[in-house]
Every structure is written in C-alpha cells, then in structure tokens.
Design a protein around this motif. Structure first.
Motif, PDB file in Angstrom:
ATOM      1  N   ARG A 109       0.860  -1.194   0.000  1.00  0.00           N
ATOM      2  CA  ARG A 109       0.000   0.000   0.000  1.00  0.00           C
ATOM      3  C   ARG A 109       0.885   1.230   0.000  1.00  0.00           C
ATOM      4  O   ARG A 109       2.029   1.197   0.447  1.00  0.00           O
ATOM      5  CB  ARG A 109      -0.930   0.021   1.212  1.00  0.00           C
ATOM      6  N   ARG A 110       0.325   2.294  -0.501  1.00  0.00           N
ATOM      7  CA  ARG A 110       0.993   3.584  -0.473  1.00  0.00           C
ATOM      8  C   ARG A 110       0.270   4.472   0.513  1.00  0.00           C
ATOM      9  O   ARG A 110      -0.875   4.225   0.878  1.00  0.00           O
ATOM     10  CB  ARG A 110       0.990   4.227  -1.864  1.00  0.00           C
ATOM     11  N   GLY A 111       0.965   5.508   0.955  1.00  0.00           N
ATOM     12  CA  GLY A 111       0.377   6.389   1.952  1.00  0.00           C
ATOM     13  C   GLY A 111      -0.878   7.076   1.433  1.00  0.00           C
ATOM     14  O   GLY A 111      -0.883   7.623   0.338  1.00  0.00           O
ATOM     15  N   GLY A 112      -1.955   7.013   2.200  1.00  0.00           N
ATOM     16  CA  GLY A 112      -3.192   7.691   1.858  1.00  0.00           C
ATOM     17  C   GLY A 112      -3.456   8.831   2.829  1.00  0.00           C
ATOM     18  O   GLY A 112      -2.905   8.871   3.927  1.00  0.00           O
ATOM     19  N   VAL A 113      -4.298   9.760   2.419  1.00  0.00           N
ATOM     20  CA  VAL A 113      -4.620  10.934   3.225  1.00  0.00           C
ATOM     21  C   VAL A 113      -6.113  10.912   3.514  1.00  0.00           C
ATOM     22  O   VAL A 113      -6.936  10.934   2.592  1.00  0.00           O
ATOM     23  CB  VAL A 113      -4.242  12.240   2.498  1.00  0.00           C
ATOM     24  N   GLU A 114      -6.474  10.860   4.781  1.00  0.00           N
ATOM     25  CA  GLU A 114      -7.878  10.927   5.164  1.00  0.00           C
ATOM     26  C   GLU A 114      -8.366  12.366   5.032  1.00  0.00           C
ATOM     27  O   GLU A 114      -7.699  13.302   5.479  1.00  0.00           O
ATOM     28  CB  GLU A 114      -8.071  10.437   6.602  1.00  0.00           C
ATOM     29  N   ILE A 115      -9.515  12.529   4.419  1.00  0.00           N
ATOM     30  CA  ILE A 115     -10.026  13.874   4.158  1.00  0.00           C
ATOM     31  C   ILE A 115     -11.484  13.971   4.628  1.00  0.00           C
ATOM     32  O   ILE A 115     -12.136  12.968   4.901  1.00  0.00           O
ATOM     33  CB  ILE A 115      -9.917  14.238   2.662  1.00  0.00           C
ATOM     34  N   GLY A 116     -11.956  15.190   4.752  1.00  0.00           N
ATOM     35  CA  GLY A 116     -13.322  15.426   5.175  1.00  0.00           C
ATOM     36  C   GLY A 116     -13.425  16.705   5.982  1.00  0.00           C
ATOM     37  O   GLY A 116     -12.406  17.265   6.433  1.00  0.00           O
ATOM     38  N   GLU A 117     -14.626  17.178   6.187  1.00  0.00           N
ATOM     39  CA  GLU A 117     -14.834  18.402   6.949  1.00  0.00           C
ATOM     40  C   GLU A 117     -14.486  18.227   8.421  1.00  0.00           C
ATOM     41  O   GLU A 117     -14.318  19.202   9.144  1.00  0.00           O
ATOM     42  CB  GLU A 117     -16.284  18.870   6.804  1.00  0.00           C
ATOM     43  N   GLY A 118     -14.362  16.985   8.866  1.00  0.00           N
ATOM     44  CA  GLY A 118     -13.943  16.730  10.239  1.00  0.00           C
ATOM     45  C   GLY A 118     -12.526  17.186  10.532  1.00  0.00           C
ATOM     46  O   GLY A 118     -12.118  17.262  11.695  1.00  0.00           O
ATOM     47  N   LEU A 119     -11.756  17.516   9.477  1.00  0.00           N
ATOM     48  CA  LEU A 119     -10.393  18.021   9.677  1.00  0.00           C
ATOM     49  C   LEU A 119     -10.380  19.473  10.135  1.00  0.00           C
ATOM     50  O   LEU A 119      -9.385  19.932  10.711  1.00  0.00           O
ATOM     51  CB  LEU A 119      -9.599  17.906   8.370  1.00  0.00           C
ATOM     52  N   LEU A 120     -11.447  20.214   9.867  1.00  0.00           N
ATOM     53  CA  LEU A 120     -11.468  21.632  10.229  1.00  0.00           C
ATOM     54  C   LEU A 120     -11.352  21.797  11.743  1.00  0.00           C
ATOM     55  O   LEU A 120     -12.036  21.125  12.521  1.00  0.00           O
ATOM     56  CB  LEU A 120     -12.758  22.279   9.726  1.00  0.00           C
ATOM     57  N   GLY A 121     -10.474  22.693  12.130  1.00  0.00           N
ATOM     58  CA  GLY A 121     -10.242  22.943  13.542  1.00  0.00           C
ATOM     59  C   GLY A 121      -9.285  21.976  14.201  1.00  0.00           C
ATOM     60  O   GLY A 121      -9.106  22.019  15.424  1.00  0.00           O
ATOM     61  N   ARG A 122      -8.620  21.134  13.408  1.00  0.00           N
ATOM     62  CA  ARG A 122      -7.756  20.100  13.973  1.00  0.00           C
ATOM     63  C   ARG A 122      -6.283  20.358  13.636  1.00  0.00           C
ATOM     64  O   ARG A 122      -5.952  21.007  12.647  1.00  0.00           O
ATOM     65  CB  ARG A 122      -8.148  18.710  13.459  1.00  0.00           C
ATOM     66  N   VAL A 123      -5.422  19.806  14.486  1.00  0.00           N
ATOM     67  CA  VAL A 123      -3.977  19.851  14.295  1.00  0.00           C
ATOM     68  C   VAL A 123      -3.494  18.412  14.217  1.00  0.00           C
ATOM     69  O   VAL A 123      -3.713  17.628  15.156  1.00  0.00           O
ATOM     70  CB  VAL A 123      -3.269  20.592  15.439  1.00  0.00           C
ATOM     71  N   ILE A 124      -2.858  18.039  13.111  1.00  0.00           N
ATOM     72  CA  ILE A 124      -2.424  16.663  12.891  1.00  0.00           C
ATOM     73  C   ILE A 124      -0.944  16.640  12.536  1.00  0.00           C
ATOM     74  O   ILE A 124      -0.358  17.668  12.195  1.00  0.00           O
ATOM     75  CB  ILE A 124      -3.248  15.984  11.780  1.00  0.00           C
ATOM     76  N   ASP A 125      -0.356  15.445  12.611  1.00  0.00           N
ATOM     77  CA  ASP A 125       1.038  15.312  12.211  1.00  0.00           C
ATOM     78  C   ASP A 125       1.118  14.811  10.778  1.00  0.00           C
ATOM     79  O   ASP A 125       0.104  14.711  10.074  1.00  0.00           O
ATOM     80  CB  ASP A 125       1.804  14.411  13.189  1.00  0.00           C
ATOM     81  N   SER A 126       2.317  14.469  10.328  1.00  0.00           N
ATOM     82  CA  SER A 126       2.520  14.099   8.924  1.00  0.00           C
ATOM     83  C   SER A 126       1.855  12.769   8.575  1.00  0.00           C
ATOM     84  O   SER A 126       1.654  12.480   7.398  1.00  0.00           O
ATOM     85  CB  SER A 126       4.020  14.022   8.621  1.00  0.00           C
ATOM     86  N   ASP A 127       1.499  11.954   9.581  1.00  0.00           N
ATOM     87  CA  ASP A 127       0.799  10.690   9.345  1.00  0.00           C
ATOM     88  C   ASP A 127      -0.710  10.821   9.521  1.00  0.00           C
ATOM     89  O   ASP A 127      -1.431   9.824   9.442  1.00  0.00           O
ATOM     90  CB  ASP A 127       1.330   9.606  10.283  1.00  0.00           C
ATOM     91  N   GLY A 128      -1.176  12.036   9.808  1.00  0.00           N
ATOM     92  CA  GLY A 128      -2.602  12.234  10.015  1.00  0.00           C
ATOM     93  C   GLY A 128      -3.065  11.957  11.427  1.00  0.00           C
ATOM     94  O   GLY A 128      -4.269  11.955  11.696  1.00  0.00           O
ATOM     95  N   VAL A 129      -2.126  11.743  12.345  1.00  0.00           N
ATOM     96  CA  VAL A 129      -2.475  11.460  13.738  1.00  0.00           C
ATOM     97  C   VAL A 129      -2.749  12.773  14.466  1.00  0.00           C
ATOM     98  O   VAL A 129      -1.941  13.696  14.393  1.00  0.00           O
ATOM     99  CB  VAL A 129      -1.337  10.700  14.443  1.00  0.00           C
ATOM    100  N   PRO A 130      -3.887  12.909  15.164  1.00  0.00           N
ATOM    101  CA  PRO A 130      -4.194  14.165  15.856  1.00  0.00           C
ATOM    102  C   PRO A 130      -3.162  14.497  16.936  1.00  0.00           C
ATOM    103  O   PRO A 130      -2.706  13.625  17.672  1.00  0.00           O
ATOM    104  CB  PRO A 130      -5.571  13.902  16.480  1.00  0.00           C
TER     105      PRO A 130
END
Length: 463
Positions: A109-130
């Motif tokens: 598998r290759r790296g994927g990026v989770e997307i959605g309006e739930g990201l607004l107001g959030r701070v995540i790292d390079s792996d998408g971990v909050p």
C-alpha cells in the motif's frame, strides 16, 4: 535425490539464502485464493547506515510502505530506491531497537490521506495522527498523497484579486485568487509573522497550514496566538517539526497539499500556507544523498529540483466549477542570499515573490517588504491601467530615495538636483507610514487602494 549446496561462511548470508529459497518455493505454489494475490516476498535487513535501511529479498515498488521488525514491534518505512538486489528504505518515525537481519515485510500500500470536513479545527502530524488531544478525526474518505495532475488548459485563469489584509501587498503587489507566491527572507526577518497576518486577514473559505521542518515551539504558538480559536475553526494545521525524520517532513507537505486539493474540489476557495519550502527541499536532500544521489548545486541532488515544481503545481485554480488554492510558500534565503539555489528555483516556478529585507527590518519597519525587488506576475490580469500606473509611480519614488539614501543621511544631497529624489524626500514619512502596518490590524483591499491614491494624489483625494 537433492543437490548438495555450497557452504556459506557468513551465517547472515546463509540466513538470507535460506529465506530466499523458502519464498521461491512458496511462490511456486501460486496465489493464495483467500488473499486474492501472491504470497508476500519478505526481505531481510542487511544494512543500516545513516538514515537509510537496505534490505535484500524484498519486492515492493517505489513509494510503497514496508514494515521493519524492531525490538518489541514494527516500524513503517517507505521504499525510496533500488541498487542491484538491494532495496533502500527510509523510516517515517524514529528507529529504536533495530535488529540485525530483521524481517522486512511489504504492505502493498501507499500512503493515503484521510479527508473530510472533520479536519477543520484540527492539528495533525505528517501521518494524520491528531496532536490536539480532541480524539479521532471523522474522515469522509481517503485520497492519494501524490494528488492528481490537472490539465493546464483546464485550469481556470486568475482574474480575481484576493484580499490578504496587508496594505503593502494589497496595493502594490496584488495577489490573484489561485496564485502561488513565495515569501523570501533570511532567518528572523518576519516571514512567520507576515504569514500569520495573512492567516488571520485573508478572505478564504478554508485555510490549510503546513508547518514543515520549523521549530516545534512555533506549532503551539501559531495555533494559539496566530490562528486563535476563531481562526482555527476554518483551518487545518499539519505539523512536521524539525526533529521529525526527513520522510515525515516530506509527507507533511504532501498531506497539507492533498487536504487543500480536496477542499478545492468541493468548490471552496482555499488558502494554503507552507512554512517552509526550503525545509521541504532540505528533507529531500537528506533522502537523496542517503540513497546515493550525486550532489550538484550546493549539495542539493537533482531530485530536489524535480520535486519542487511537482509540489507547487498542485496548487492554483482548479477546472471549471471547482474552487481555488491560493498558496504562500516561505523560502529561507541562506545568508540573505537571494540567489540561493532553492530560492532561485522557487522564483522560477512561482507566480510571484515577496522579498523581506533585513535592512528594512533593522530600520524598524514591519512588514519588512522590499517593494522594489518584489513582484506579482498576475498584476496585469487583476489590476486596471490606473492601478498599475500608481504602483509604478510609488516604486519609482521608493527607488529614487533608496538609491540616494547614503547621501541623504549625511546631508550631502542638495535639493533641486533631481526632481524625483526631491519628491521622494518630501513624501518619505508618508511612504513609510503607508508601507508599515501593525500586526493586529487588517487593511482590506479597497482601503489599501484608496490609501495608495491619497499618498500619490492628496489633492484629488481631498477634493
């Protein structure tokens, strides 16, 4: 009857040969019906030097992810190169407890990026971990980290000015919606401060901030002081500080861009702020040199200059009916050298650049924008003839004053020697007031244009 095997002196070589024979026999049995594909060809870690891991027997494509056995668990690594029968991998996290002859298992598998309006107001790292302690992120889907290329003829042209809330930029270096701009400066001249002003004041639906390779202290300061609670509601922050491995810093830039692309595809106007493009290039330099790329310009391998345009070209306007990504990339000019290789490469692929001057900053003028050396390449598409003439008129006054600064400072300039210098000298206090701006106060686009008109034609403005 079995064929005798040659003795192998090195136990590690014997272990590698045994595993390769075992995998070959397993592959010969055909695909696993339950798995739906052939058996995974595992590898053996043979070398770990610097940032690079080398494995043999591992079959996985470039950019794919593998897991590497460590003491007490596994760590993920990405395939970054090949050399003969050896596969080069780069871990995306700190390595602790690495074992000799450890197993290397492809994950297909290759790296994927989770997307959605739930990201607004959030701070995540390079792996998408909050990183903000607010619990898991509600995602609506996953997109590829590399993004999808847009046909250049399908992109909407840049025709609308964008209000960034900074008077000197709005009036003299107008930015178009969908433009890609670089903020060029040495260290400590005010790049991050100017970026923060635009974060708070720019008219955009969504703000995506990529803090790539900068000081970890700045992450919390940017979130709490620069964005604030109100600004964070419409923002997504991706943080990959300087202490993260180079692959994590690359992924941070790619993740921030992929998130901005998704919001653009929803028809929104996105502001993408990346601090900094130089740290992205330095991360790729570390990776390139580790896998054996030859250093070319000041130690940067060729892959750096291939990845910069690939990243920047993902921003901009989308196709008809889509939104836009207006992007600002900070570029650190090492030693205040505007001909630094990364600065020079970025200047060639961006739609404009804003140069911050240490001389101006030392004089106490903020933002320390050098209006003579800065340029917006879309000004002819978004500014009318009158506006462009006023921009040129003010730049001529600034240029006339700075060219004779030393003579003026020591009192050697005689009034009447040059009408342009005389006018610049008479208007200089008003010019300084126009170019400066408090970081807490916004200057909208219309106010900025009116201020420029009052500065150049006070009699007409009064009438």
């Amino acid at each position: 009857m079995t064929t005798p095997e040659l003795p192998i002196a090195d136990p590690a070589d014997w272990l590698t040969a045994r595993n390769l024979r075992l995998v070959t026999r397993l592959d010969a049995t055909g695909p696993d019906p339950a798995a739906g594909r052939g058996l995974v060809r595992e590898g053996i870690l043979r070398r770990a030097i610097g940032l690079t891991l080398e494995a043999v027997g591992c079959e996985s494509p470039m950019g794919a992810t593998c897991k590497v056995e460590v003491d007490g668990g596994w760590v993920e690594a990405e395939v970054v190169g090949f050399a003969g029968d050896r596969t080069s991998l780069m871990p995306s996290a700190e390595l602790h407890g690495l074992l000799p002859n450890a197993r290397v298992v492809p994950l297909h598998r290759r790296g994927g990026v989770e997307i959605g309006e739930g990201l607004l107001g959030r701070v995540i790292d390079s792996d998408g971990v909050p990183l903000d302690g607010k619990g898991p992120i509600r995602a609506e889907g996953t997109v590829g980290m590399a993004g999808v290329s847009i046909n250049p003829l399908a992109r909407e042209p840049i025709t609308q000015p964008l209000d960034v809330g900074v008077r000197a930029i709005n009036a003299l270096l107008p930015i178009g919606r969908g433009q890609r701009v670089g903020l060029f400066a040495g260290s400590g001249v005010g790049k991050s401060t100017l970026l923060g002003m635009m974060t708070r004041f720019t008219a955009a639906d969504v703000i995506v901030v990529g803090l790539i390779g900068e000081r970890g202290r700045e992450v919390r300061d940017f979130v709490e002081s620069t964005l604030g609670e109100e600004g964070l509601r419409r923002a997504v922050v991706v943080a990959a500080p300087a202490d993260r491995p180079p692959l994590a810093r690359l992924h941070g830039a790619y993740r921030a861009t992929a998130i901005a692309e998704w919001f653009r595809d929803q028809g929104l106007n996105v502001l993408l702020l990346m601090d900094s493009l130089t740290r992205f290039a330095q991360a790729q330099r570390e990776i390139g040199l580790s896998v054996g790329e030859p250093p070319t310009t000041r130690g940067y391998p060729p892959s750096v200059f291939a990845k910069l345009p690939a990243l920047v070209e993902r921003a901009g306007n989308g196709a008809a009916g889509r939104g836009s990504i207006t992007a600002f990339y900070t570029v650190l000019t090492e030693g205040d050298d505007p001909q630094d290789p990364i600065a020079d490469a970025a200047r060639a692929i961006l739609d404009g650049h804003i140069l911050l001057s240490r001389r101006i900053a030392d004089g106490g003028l903020y933002p320390a924008i050098d209006v003579e050396s800065s340029v917006s390449r879309v000004v002819t598409e978004i500014a009318d003839d009158t506006w462009r003439e006023r921009i040129r008129a003010l730049k001529r006054l600034v240029s006339a004053y700075t060219a004779n600064r030393d003579l003026i400072a020591i009192g050697a300039y005689q009034r009447g020697a040059d009408p342009a210098v005389d006018e610049a000298l008479a208007r200089w206090p008003e010019i300084v007031e126009f170019l400066g701006q408090d970081i807490a106060h916004a200057a909208d686009l219309n106010h900025s244009r009116e201020a420029l008109e009052r500065l150049l034609h006070p009699e007409e403005a009064a009438a």
